[in-house]
Design a protein around this motif. Sequence first.
Motif, PDB file in Angstrom:
ATOM      1  N   GLY A 166      56.536  53.787  61.682  1.00 13.23           N
ATOM      2  CA  GLY A 166      55.992  53.444  60.382  1.00 13.23           C
ATOM      3  C   GLY A 166      56.934  53.775  59.256  1.00 13.23           C
ATOM      4  O   GLY A 166      57.897  54.521  59.412  1.00 13.23           O
ATOM      5  N   PRO A 167      56.679  53.233  58.059  1.00 11.65           N
ATOM      6  CA  PRO A 167      57.540  53.487  56.897  1.00 11.65           C
ATOM      7  C   PRO A 167      57.385  54.908  56.382  1.00 11.65           C
ATOM      8  O   PRO A 167      56.405  55.598  56.625  1.00 11.65           O
ATOM      9  N   VAL A 168      58.417  55.347  55.661  1.00 16.37           N
ATOM     10  CA  VAL A 168      58.424  56.674  55.051  1.00 16.37           C
ATOM     11  C   VAL A 168      57.627  56.619  53.742  1.00 16.37           C
ATOM     12  O   VAL A 168      57.805  55.701  52.932  1.00 16.37           O
ATOM     13  N   ALA A 169      56.767  57.604  53.546  1.00 18.56           N
ATOM     14  CA  ALA A 169      55.978  57.667  52.310  1.00 18.56           C
ATOM     15  C   ALA A 169      56.752  58.457  51.267  1.00 18.56           C
ATOM     16  O   ALA A 169      57.083  59.634  51.487  1.00 18.56           O
ATOM     17  N   LEU A 170      57.084  57.824  50.165  1.00 17.51           N
ATOM     18  CA  LEU A 170      57.801  58.498  49.085  1.00 17.51           C
ATOM     19  C   LEU A 170      56.824  59.394  48.321  1.00 17.51           C
ATOM     20  O   LEU A 170      55.658  59.038  48.063  1.00 17.51           O
ATOM     21  N   GLY A 171      57.311  60.584  47.918  1.00 18.14           N
ATOM     22  CA  GLY A 171      56.420  61.550  47.251  1.00 18.14           C
ATOM     23  C   GLY A 171      56.106  61.189  45.818  1.00 18.14           C
ATOM     24  O   GLY A 171      55.012  61.432  45.331  1.00 18.14           O
ATOM     25  N   GLY A 172      57.074  60.618  45.102  1.00 16.93           N
ATOM     26  CA  GLY A 172      56.851  60.332  43.684  1.00 16.93           C
ATOM     27  C   GLY A 172      56.597  58.853  43.453  1.00 16.93           C
ATOM     28  O   GLY A 172      56.279  58.081  44.358  1.00 16.93           O
ATOM     29  N   GLU A 173      56.745  58.489  42.211  1.00 15.72           N
ATOM     30  CA  GLU A 173      56.564  57.085  41.848  1.00 15.72           C
ATOM     31  C   GLU A 173      57.743  56.251  42.351  1.00 15.72           C
ATOM     32  O   GLU A 173      58.860  56.756  42.537  1.00 15.72           O
ATOM     33  N   LEU A 174      57.479  54.978  42.550  1.00 20.54           N
ATOM     34  CA  LEU A 174      58.517  54.071  43.055  1.00 20.54           C
ATOM     35  C   LEU A 174      59.642  53.909  42.051  1.00 20.54           C
ATOM     36  O   LEU A 174      60.802  53.726  42.416  1.00 20.54           O
ATOM     37  N   SER A 175      59.350  54.019  40.783  1.00 24.55           N
ATOM     38  CA  SER A 175      60.356  53.784  39.755  1.00 24.55           C
ATOM     39  C   SER A 175      61.487  54.801  39.814  1.00 24.55           C
ATOM     40  O   SER A 175      62.567  54.568  39.295  1.00 24.55           O
ATOM     41  N   VAL A 176      61.243  55.965  40.465  1.00 26.04           N
ATOM     42  CA  VAL A 176      62.274  56.993  40.545  1.00 26.04           C
ATOM     43  C   VAL A 176      63.459  56.521  41.387  1.00 26.04           C
ATOM     44  O   VAL A 176      64.611  56.877  41.101  1.00 26.04           O
ATOM     45  N   VAL A 177      63.237  55.714  42.425  1.00 24.39           N
ATOM     46  CA  VAL A 177      64.306  55.280  43.338  1.00 24.39           C
ATOM     47  C   VAL A 177      64.698  53.830  43.100  1.00 24.39           C
ATOM     48  O   VAL A 177      65.382  53.232  43.935  1.00 24.39           O
ATOM     49  N   CYS A 178      64.265  53.259  41.987  1.00 19.42           N
ATOM     50  CA  CYS A 178      64.582  51.853  41.711  1.00 19.42           C
ATOM     51  C   CYS A 178      65.386  51.774  40.422  1.00 19.42           C
ATOM     52  O   CYS A 178      64.814  51.787  39.306  1.00 19.42           O
ATOM     53  N   PRO A 179      66.715  51.697  40.536  1.00 20.98           N
ATOM     54  CA  PRO A 179      67.528  51.623  39.310  1.00 20.98           C
ATOM     55  C   PRO A 179      67.399  50.282  38.604  1.00 20.98           C
ATOM     56  O   PRO A 179      67.608  50.210  37.386  1.00 20.98           O
ATOM     57  N   GLU A 180      67.079  49.222  39.337  1.00 24.66           N
ATOM     58  CA  GLU A 180      66.934  47.902  38.717  1.00 24.66           C
ATOM     59  C   GLU A 180      65.432  47.586  38.654  1.00 24.66           C
ATOM     60  O   GLU A 180      64.824  47.200  39.659  1.00 24.66           O
ATOM     61  N   ARG A 181      64.881  47.767  37.499  1.00 27.31           N
ATOM     62  CA  ARG A 181      63.445  47.517  37.316  1.00 27.31           C
ATOM     63  C   ARG A 181      63.205  47.039  35.878  1.00 27.31           C
ATOM     64  O   ARG A 181      63.980  47.324  34.981  1.00 27.31           O
ATOM     65  N   ARG A 182      62.099  46.352  35.680  1.00 29.05           N
ATOM     66  CA  ARG A 182      61.675  45.916  34.345  1.00 29.05           C
ATOM     67  C   ARG A 182      60.167  46.123  34.217  1.00 29.05           C
ATOM     68  O   ARG A 182      59.430  46.074  35.200  1.00 29.05           O
ATOM     69  N   SER A 183      59.787  46.309  32.983  1.00 37.24           N
ATOM     70  CA  SER A 183      58.352  46.513  32.719  1.00 37.24           C
ATOM     71  C   SER A 183      57.623  45.173  32.761  1.00 37.24           C
ATOM     72  O   SER A 183      58.206  44.122  32.444  1.00 37.24           O
ATOM     73  N   PRO A 184      56.347  45.175  33.161  1.00 36.91           N
ATOM     74  CA  PRO A 184      55.590  43.909  33.181  1.00 36.91           C
ATOM     75  C   PRO A 184      55.322  43.383  31.757  1.00 36.91           C
ATOM     76  O   PRO A 184      55.193  44.162  30.798  1.00 36.91           O
ATOM     77  N   ALA A 185      55.275  42.086  31.654  1.00 36.05           N
ATOM     78  CA  ALA A 185      54.980  41.444  30.359  1.00 36.05           C
ATOM     79  C   ALA A 185      53.458  41.472  30.105  1.00 36.05           C
ATOM     80  O   ALA A 185      52.674  41.200  31.022  1.00 36.05           O
ATOM     81  N   TYR A 186      53.111  41.803  28.883  1.00 41.69           N
ATOM     82  CA  TYR A 186      51.666  41.854  28.540  1.00 41.69           C
ATOM     83  C   TYR A 186      51.173  40.418  28.386  1.00 41.69           C
ATOM     84  O   TYR A 186      51.684  39.653  27.580  1.00 41.69           O
ATOM     85  N   PRO A 187      50.161  40.019  29.105  1.00 45.99           N
ATOM     86  CA  PRO A 187      49.685  38.644  29.000  1.00 45.99           C
ATOM     87  C   PRO A 187      49.155  38.346  27.585  1.00 45.99           C
ATOM     88  O   PRO A 187      48.417  39.172  27.014  1.00 45.99           O
ATOM     89  N   PRO A 188      49.535  37.203  26.956  1.00 46.07           N
ATOM     90  CA  PRO A 188      49.065  36.896  25.595  1.00 46.07           C
ATOM     91  C   PRO A 188      47.542  36.806  25.501  1.00 46.07           C
ATOM     92  O   PRO A 188      46.935  37.266  24.512  1.00 46.07           O
ATOM     93  N   MET A 189      46.899  36.236  26.533  1.00 44.49           N
ATOM     94  CA  MET A 189      45.439  36.128  26.486  1.00 44.49           C
ATOM     95  C   MET A 189      44.797  37.504  26.519  1.00 44.49           C
ATOM     96  O   MET A 189      43.787  37.747  25.830  1.00 44.49           O
ATOM     97  N   SER A 190      45.387  38.427  27.251  1.00 48.05           N
ATOM     98  CA  SER A 190      44.840  39.785  27.291  1.00 48.05           C
ATOM     99  C   SER A 190      45.011  40.474  25.940  1.00 48.05           C
ATOM    100  O   SER A 190      44.151  41.285  25.521  1.00 48.05           O
TER     101      SER A 190
END
Length: 218
Positions: free
Chosen positions: A122-146
């Motif tokens: 099985g896969p290894v469970a990371l202890g912290g958030e995924l963003s800690v090991v992801c140098p290439e990431r972007r924040s989600p766009a806020y939907p205009p309707m929301s």
Amino acid sequence: MSRRSSPVVPPQTRATRWLGIAFVLIAHVLVIGWLMAQRLLPMPDEAVTLMVNFIAPPALQQAAPKPAPKPPEPKPLPKQPAQQLVAQAPVLSPAEPVAPPLPEVPVVESAPAAPAMPLPAGPVALGGELSVVCPERRSPAYPPMSRRLGETGKVVLRVTLNAQGRVAKATVNQSSGFNRLDEAALAAVREWRCTPAQRNGQAVEATALQPFNFVLEG
């Protein structure tokens, strides 16, 4: 001394001699002519000169050496019955020293190799958030309707990374309560590039939780 006078031959005796000689010659001529007529003597034209050449006798050939006589073939020996070789212990006299038997070398049995510990499946469970090991990431766009409707909330995603550090699977572990916000978080995290997790020096799959907060300011 008185000289003897040579006898005088009368003329008639001389004539008689000449007649005899002539007769003999004529007789010879007649005999030769008769022989030639009878082909007993060859004609002068038919006479052939015979040339006789003396041929030297051929040299005596050297006698060929006689082949050496073949040696007599050996007579086959009579077959002897097969003998079995039996090893017998030598007979030692009392005076001969006998070497003591060598000590037995104990056999050391090697301990069985410890079985290799199986790697956890099985896969290894990371202890912290995924963003800690992801140098290439972007924040989600806020939907205009929301934005217009004033939708806010917190989305928690369960993300699975493959051995190359790419997102293989992403699901909503905790919804924000709004479907548009959940889909915006999923679309953003699928583009992330992360560092693969390691297990015993090898890159393996890993799972982690990643939260997103959708908050309207002002």
